[in-house]
Design a protein around this motif. Structure first.
Motif, PDB file in Angstrom:
ATOM      1  N   ASP A  91       0.852  -1.191   0.000  1.00  0.00           N
ATOM      2  CA  ASP A  91       0.000   0.000   0.000  1.00  0.00           C
ATOM      3  C   ASP A  91       0.886   1.239   0.000  1.00  0.00           C
ATOM      4  N   GLU A  92       0.924   1.916  -1.142  1.00  0.00           N
ATOM      5  CA  GLU A  92       1.737   3.116  -1.316  1.00  0.00           C
ATOM      6  C   GLU A  92       3.185   2.866  -0.895  1.00  0.00           C
ATOM      7  N   ARG A 134      -7.317  -4.959  -3.864  1.00  0.00           N
ATOM      8  CA  ARG A 134      -6.754  -4.314  -5.049  1.00  0.00           C
ATOM      9  C   ARG A 134      -7.538  -3.038  -5.389  1.00  0.00           C
ATOM     10  N   MET A 135      -8.861  -3.075  -5.218  1.00  0.00           N
ATOM     11  CA  MET A 135      -9.710  -2.000  -5.749  1.00  0.00           C
ATOM     12  C   MET A 135     -10.277  -1.018  -4.725  1.00  0.00           C
ATOM     13  N   LYS A 137      -9.457   1.401  -2.934  1.00  0.00           N
ATOM     14  CA  LYS A 137      -9.100   2.823  -2.935  1.00  0.00           C
ATOM     15  C   LYS A 137      -9.432   3.517  -4.254  1.00  0.00           C
ATOM     16  N   LEU A 138      -9.889   2.767  -5.252  1.00  0.00           N
ATOM     17  CA  LEU A 138     -10.220   3.363  -6.547  1.00  0.00           C
ATOM     18  C   LEU A 138     -11.259   4.480  -6.446  1.00  0.00           C
ATOM     19  N   LYS A 142      -7.400   6.883  -6.209  1.00  0.00           N
ATOM     20  CA  LYS A 142      -6.060   6.320  -6.084  1.00  0.00           C
ATOM     21  C   LYS A 142      -5.922   5.120  -7.019  1.00  0.00           C
ATOM     22  N   PRO A 143      -4.679   4.749  -7.333  1.00  0.00           N
ATOM     23  CA  PRO A 143      -4.483   3.585  -8.211  1.00  0.00           C
ATOM     24  C   PRO A 143      -4.751   2.278  -7.468  1.00  0.00           C
ATOM     25  N   GLU A 144      -4.832   1.193  -8.224  1.00  0.00           N
ATOM     26  CA  GLU A 144      -4.990  -0.127  -7.631  1.00  0.00           C
ATOM     27  C   GLU A 144      -3.806  -0.425  -6.719  1.00  0.00           C
ATOM     28  N   ASN A 145      -4.081  -1.119  -5.615  1.00  0.00           N
ATOM     29  CA  ASN A 145      -3.009  -1.587  -4.746  1.00  0.00           C
ATOM     30  C   ASN A 145      -2.285  -2.752  -5.406  1.00  0.00           C
ATOM     31  N   GLN A 146      -1.056  -2.953  -4.986  1.00  0.00           N
ATOM     32  CA  GLN A 146      -0.227  -4.046  -5.478  1.00  0.00           C
ATOM     33  C   GLN A 146      -0.012  -5.057  -4.348  1.00  0.00           C
TER      34      GLN A 146
END
Length: 185
Positions: A91-92, A134-135, A137-138, A142-146
């Motif tokens: 996360d970030e 993954r989604m 925070k969309l 924000k972008p998808e988490n990895q």
């Protein structure tokens, strides 16, 4: 709801971002959390430690848990759990472990002993968990988490070692052997 780690005695309270109350948005097909979401006490994901497996530092919080049991828990409820496995969310740029557990009082708890039991007895649940993390925070732009390990869950023994490691980081924090970085402990 979050553990307010910057406040005295770390109360549970509504999370605030940029002065606004923060809520978990519905992300199709999910509506809110898909498990009971909480944290392990006396653990800390140390931002000064780079994890050897994920190559990222900790997120400065207690380690998170996702209870897959049937009971919907109340805010702040304390439950005993059986550890089944773990997912490494990035996360970030920070490691944010998600331990998969089941409440030991759940009628099905005896059937679950490792992450493979979740895969076998609750088909699609682990994939839904990865999808949700993954989604989620969309909606905030924000972008998808990895994920580390290509989004694969690690087994029970790996999860227990991770919990023990984060407990040691917490002990070092409490004994002032490491810096608190904005925490009120």
């Amino acid at each position: 709801m979050e553990i307010a780690t910057k406040e005295q005695l770390n109360p549970l309270k509504q999370d605030v971002k940029k002065g606004n109350l923060r809520y978990v948005c519905n992300v199709f097909p999910h509506k809110g959390y898909i498990w009971n979401y909480g944290a392990f006490p006396q653990t800390w994901e140390d931002p000064g430690h780079t994890d050897g497996d994920t190559k990222c530092s900790g997120d400065n919080d207690p380690i998170d848990m996702c209870d897959i049991g049937n009971k919907v828990c109340s805010h702040g409820e304390i439950i005993r759990v059986k550890v089944l496995g773990i997912l490494a969310l990035i996360d970030e740029g920070e490691t944010d472990w998600k331990v998969i557990v089941i409440n030991v009082e759940d009628p099905e708890a005896g059937d679950f002993n490792d992450i493979e039991d979740v895969r076998r007895l609750k088909p699609g649940y682990l994939e839904a968990t990865v999808d949700w993390f993954r989604m989620y925070k969309l909606p905030d732009g924000k972008p998808e988490n990895q994920f580390a390990f290509n989004g694969e869950f690690k087994k029970r023994d790996f999860a227990i070692k991770t919990i023990k490691d984060t407990h040691e980081y917490w002990k070092a924090l409490i004994l002032s052997k490491t810096k608190a970085k904005e925490l009120n402990w």
